[in-house]
Design a protein around this motif. Structure first.
Motif, PDB file in Angstrom:
ATOM      1  N   GLU A 285      -5.675  15.570  -2.667  1.00 41.99           N
ATOM      2  CA  GLU A 285      -6.583  15.593  -1.520  1.00 41.99           C
ATOM      3  C   GLU A 285      -7.743  14.619  -1.696  1.00 41.99           C
ATOM      4  OE1 GLU A 285      -5.411  18.350  -3.051  1.00 41.99           O
ATOM      5  OE2 GLU A 285      -3.943  18.787  -1.458  1.00 41.99           O
ATOM      6  N   ASN A 286      -8.037  14.233  -2.941  1.00 42.98           N
ATOM      7  CA  ASN A 286      -9.118  13.281  -3.190  1.00 42.98           C
ATOM      8  C   ASN A 286      -8.726  11.848  -2.840  1.00 42.98           C
ATOM      9  OD1 ASN A 286      -9.694  15.142  -6.170  1.00 42.98           O
ATOM     10  ND2 ASN A 286     -11.018  15.192  -4.349  1.00 42.98           N
ATOM     11  N   ILE A 287      -7.420  11.565  -2.801  1.00 45.62           N
ATOM     12  CA  ILE A 287      -6.953  10.194  -2.579  1.00 45.62           C
ATOM     13  C   ILE A 287      -6.852   9.947  -1.080  1.00 45.62           C
ATOM     14  CG2 ILE A 287      -5.090   8.548  -3.016  1.00 45.62           C
ATOM     15  CD1 ILE A 287      -4.403  10.232  -5.512  1.00 45.62           C
ATOM     16  N   HIS A 288      -7.673   9.039  -0.589  1.00 46.41           N
ATOM     17  CA  HIS A 288      -7.813   8.841   0.857  1.00 46.41           C
ATOM     18  C   HIS A 288      -6.887   7.729   1.353  1.00 46.41           C
ATOM     19  CE1 HIS A 288      -9.477   9.221   4.752  1.00 46.41           C
ATOM     20  NE2 HIS A 288     -10.385   8.266   4.669  1.00 46.41           N
ATOM     21  N   TYR A 289      -7.123   6.501   0.931  1.00 47.31           N
ATOM     22  CA  TYR A 289      -6.264   5.379   1.341  1.00 47.31           C
ATOM     23  C   TYR A 289      -6.478   4.221   0.374  1.00 47.31           C
ATOM     24  CZ  TYR A 289     -10.404   3.093   3.377  1.00 47.31           C
ATOM     25  OH  TYR A 289     -11.637   2.512   3.573  1.00 47.31           O
ATOM     26  N   SER A 290      -5.656   3.168   0.503  1.00 49.24           N
ATOM     27  CA  SER A 290      -5.773   2.003  -0.377  1.00 49.24           C
ATOM     28  C   SER A 290      -5.899   0.734   0.446  1.00 49.24           C
ATOM     29  CB  SER A 290      -4.551   1.907  -1.304  1.00 49.24           C
ATOM     30  OG  SER A 290      -3.373   1.675  -0.553  1.00 49.24           O
ATOM     31  N   GLN A 291      -6.444  -0.285  -0.176  1.00 48.05           N
ATOM     32  CA  GLN A 291      -6.605  -1.591   0.461  1.00 48.05           C
ATOM     33  C   GLN A 291      -6.333  -2.648  -0.596  1.00 48.05           C
ATOM     34  OE1 GLN A 291     -10.636  -2.642   1.778  1.00 48.05           O
ATOM     35  NE2 GLN A 291      -9.757  -3.261   3.733  1.00 48.05           N
TER      36      GLN A 291
ATOM     37  N   LEU B 298      -2.674  -8.989  -7.615  1.00 45.36           N
ATOM     38  CA  LEU B 298      -2.836  -8.129  -6.448  1.00 45.36           C
ATOM     39  C   LEU B 298      -3.974  -7.168  -6.778  1.00 45.36           C
ATOM     40  CD1 LEU B 298       0.800  -7.387  -5.309  1.00 45.36           C
ATOM     41  CD2 LEU B 298      -1.076  -7.944  -3.783  1.00 45.36           C
ATOM     42  N   ASN B 299      -5.072  -7.311  -6.078  1.00 46.76           N
ATOM     43  CA  ASN B 299      -6.251  -6.481  -6.326  1.00 46.76           C
ATOM     44  C   ASN B 299      -6.343  -5.405  -5.250  1.00 46.76           C
ATOM     45  OD1 ASN B 299      -6.621  -9.023  -7.756  1.00 46.76           O
ATOM     46  ND2 ASN B 299      -8.660  -8.281  -8.233  1.00 46.76           N
ATOM     47  N   SER B 300      -6.498  -4.171  -5.677  1.00 44.71           N
ATOM     48  CA  SER B 300      -6.518  -3.052  -4.744  1.00 44.71           C
ATOM     49  C   SER B 300      -7.669  -2.116  -5.050  1.00 44.71           C
ATOM     50  CB  SER B 300      -5.200  -2.252  -4.827  1.00 44.71           C
ATOM     51  OG  SER B 300      -4.077  -3.072  -4.617  1.00 44.71           O
ATOM     52  N   PHE B 301      -8.079  -1.411  -4.018  1.00 47.35           N
ATOM     53  CA  PHE B 301      -8.995  -0.294  -4.178  1.00 47.35           C
ATOM     54  C   PHE B 301      -8.315   0.960  -3.649  1.00 47.35           C
ATOM     55  CE2 PHE B 301     -12.281  -3.718  -3.895  1.00 47.35           C
ATOM     56  CZ  PHE B 301     -12.812  -3.546  -5.161  1.00 47.35           C
ATOM     57  N   ILE B 302      -8.425   2.023  -4.420  1.00 46.22           N
ATOM     58  CA  ILE B 302      -7.982   3.346  -3.985  1.00 46.22           C
ATOM     59  C   ILE B 302      -9.243   4.110  -3.585  1.00 46.22           C
ATOM     60  CG2 ILE B 302      -6.747   5.443  -4.587  1.00 46.22           C
ATOM     61  CD1 ILE B 302      -4.988   2.977  -4.760  1.00 46.22           C
TER      62      ILE B 302
ATOM     63  N   SER C 151       0.829  -1.208   0.000  1.00 44.09           N
ATOM     64  CA  SER C 151       0.000   0.000   0.000  1.00 44.09           C
ATOM     65  C   SER C 151       0.858   1.251   0.000  1.00 44.09           C
ATOM     66  CB  SER C 151      -0.948   0.001   1.205  1.00 44.09           C
ATOM     67  OG  SER C 151      -1.961  -0.963   1.048  1.00 44.09           O
ATOM     68  N   GLN C 152       1.975   1.187   0.715  1.00 46.96           N
ATOM     69  CA  GLN C 152       2.873   2.334   0.741  1.00 46.96           C
ATOM     70  C   GLN C 152       3.429   2.606  -0.655  1.00 46.96           C
ATOM     71  OE1 GLN C 152       6.243   1.909   3.371  1.00 46.96           O
ATOM     72  NE2 GLN C 152       6.964   4.002   3.007  1.00 46.96           N
ATOM     73  N   ALA C 153       3.733   1.546  -1.406  1.00 44.71           N
ATOM     74  CA  ALA C 153       4.229   1.726  -2.772  1.00 44.71           C
ATOM     75  C   ALA C 153       3.172   2.390  -3.646  1.00 44.71           C
ATOM     76  CB  ALA C 153       4.638   0.372  -3.356  1.00 44.71           C
ATOM     77  N   LEU C 154       1.919   1.950  -3.525  1.00 48.01           N
ATOM     78  CA  LEU C 154       0.848   2.574  -4.305  1.00 48.01           C
ATOM     79  C   LEU C 154       0.721   4.051  -3.976  1.00 48.01           C
ATOM     80  CD1 LEU C 154      -2.023  -0.100  -4.040  1.00 48.01           C
ATOM     81  CD2 LEU C 154      -0.435   0.232  -5.945  1.00 48.01           C
ATOM     82  N   GLN C 155       0.759   4.363  -2.684  1.00 46.47           N
ATOM     83  CA  GLN C 155       0.519   5.742  -2.251  1.00 46.47           C
ATOM     84  C   GLN C 155       1.735   6.638  -2.426  1.00 46.47           C
ATOM     85  OE1 GLN C 155      -2.017   5.961   1.430  1.00 46.47           O
ATOM     86  NE2 GLN C 155      -1.867   3.725   1.315  1.00 46.47           N
ATOM     87  N   THR C 156       2.912   6.040  -2.605  1.00 44.92           N
ATOM     88  CA  THR C 156       4.128   6.823  -2.826  1.00 44.92           C
ATOM     89  C   THR C 156       4.341   7.131  -4.306  1.00 44.92           C
ATOM     90  OG1 THR C 156       5.211   5.877  -0.875  1.00 44.92           O
ATOM     91  CG2 THR C 156       6.639   6.855  -2.556  1.00 44.92           C
ATOM     92  N   TYR C 157       4.158   6.129  -5.151  1.00 44.49           N
ATOM     93  CA  TYR C 157       4.532   6.260  -6.553  1.00 44.49           C
ATOM     94  C   TYR C 157       3.412   6.725  -7.490  1.00 44.49           C
ATOM     95  CZ  TYR C 157       8.680   3.565  -5.164  1.00 44.49           C
ATOM     96  OH  TYR C 157       9.833   3.125  -4.554  1.00 44.49           O
ATOM     97  N   LEU C 158       2.158   6.536  -7.106  1.00 49.91           N
ATOM     98  CA  LEU C 158       1.089   6.680  -8.081  1.00 49.91           C
ATOM     99  C   LEU C 158       0.189   7.914  -7.962  1.00 49.91           C
ATOM    100  CD1 LEU C 158      -0.114   2.985  -8.531  1.00 49.91           C
ATOM    101  CD2 LEU C 158       1.704   4.234  -9.713  1.00 49.91           C
TER     102      LEU C 158
END
Length: 240
Positions: free
Chosen positions: A90-96, A229-233, A70-77
Motif C-alpha cells: 500500500e506504500n508503493i504509489h507509482y513509478s516514473q 534507466l533512472n526511475s523513482f518509486i 514501469s509496468q515491469a517495475l510494478q509487477t516484479y519488484l
C-alpha cells in the motif's frame, strides 16, 4: 515496444540481495540480471530515443522510455521492495522512469554536480538506476559528509549541512570534477559497478553520485555511452 500489453519476463538468472551501508544503516537493493533480453531496452533508446537536456542538475541528456518498463517495475519488484525498505504494498504509489546519458564534461559542471547529492530531503520516494552499459562507464557511490557525519539528509539537517557547504564551496580544488571515491569532504561508504542489466535501488535522501572515471569518454550514442534507466518509486506515507 510501447505496447503496455507487452511485458518482458525476468531474466532466467535473476537474483537480488539487500546490502546495508554506512553508520546510518541505509538499505541498498541490488538486482543482477533483471530483465530477459535487456538489450531490447538499449535498442529502444537507439531507435526511438528523443534525448534532451536533463532536468534537476542531471549532467547529460534524458529521454522517454517504453511504456512497459514501469509496468515491469510494478509487477516484479513490489514484494522485494517491501522486504528491502520495510514497506507494505500500500506504500508503493507509482513509478516514473527516464533514459539518461552522462554527457557534461568536468569543465562545464555546476558546483552541485561536483559533490554528492540527494534527490529529496523527504521520505516520499526511492531511486533506481538500471545500468544498460558496462562497468568501465562508472557505477554509483554512496557517501558520508565528513564534517557532519550525515549520510542521509532531512529538513532538520539542512541548516547545519548548508553552513558547511558554504564554507567548503570556497575551496576550489574540488570544483569542475566528478567525485569518484572519497575526498577531503566526503567519505565513500558504498560503491556499485555498472554491470549490464543490474538495477540498484535506494532511498532518495541518501548522499550519492555517479562514479565517473577520469578517462571517461562523453559519448551521446546510447550503444557506447553511459546509458542508464533512472526511475523513482513514489511512496505514500507509512501507516501506523
Amino acid at each position: 515496444m510501447n505496447n503496455t500489453d507487452f511485458l518482458p519476463p525476468l531474466h532466467s538468472q535473476f537474483r537480488y540481495r539487500i546490502d546495508i551501508v554506512g553508520n546510518e544503516k541505509t538499505p541498498i537493493l541490488v538486482i543482477d540480471n533483471f530483465l530477459h533480453e535487456a538489450e531490447a531496452l538499449l535498442g529502444f533508446a537507439v531507435k526511438f530515443g528523443d534525448f534532451r537536456d536533463g532536468t534537476d542538475f542531471y549532467p547529460g541528456i534524458q529521454s522517454n522510455v517504453p511504456e512497459f518498463y514501469s509496468q515491469a517495475l510494478q509487477t516484479y519488484l513490489p514484494d522485494i521492495i517491501c522486504e528491502a525498505f520495510n514497506l507494505t504494498r500500500e506504500n508503493i504509489h507509482y513509478s516514473q522512469s527516464t533514459y539518461s546519458l552522462v554527457l557534461t564534461p568536468p569543465a562545464r559542471l555546476a558546483l552541485p554536480q561536483s559533490r554528492p547529492h540527494v534527490d529529496t530531503i523527504h521520505k516520499e520516494k526511492l531511486a533506481c538506476v538500471h545500468y544498460l552499459c558496462t562497468p568501465d562507464k562508472g557505477g554509483t557511490s554512496f557517501y558520508r559528509h565528513r564534517a557532519t557525519g550525515f549520510e542521509q539528509l532531512s529538513p532538520e539537517r539542512m541548516d547545519v549541512y548548508g553552513e558547511h557547504l558554504a564554507r567548503e564551496a570556497l575551496d576550489t580544488s574540488w570544483h569542475k570534477k566528478y567525485i569518484n571515491g572519497s575526498n577531503k569532504y566526503y567519505e565513500e561508504i558504498g560503491r556499485y559497478e555498472a554491470n549490464f542489466n543490474r538495477l540498484i535501488m535506494y532511498p532518495s535522501d541518501i548522499l550519492h553520485s555517479a562514479s565517473i572515471p577520469e578517462n571517461f569518454q562523453f559519448r551521446p550514442n546510447p550503444i557506447v555511452g553511459r546509458l542508464t534507466l533512472n526511475s523513482f518509486i513514489y511512496l505514500t506515507e507509512k501507516s501506523d
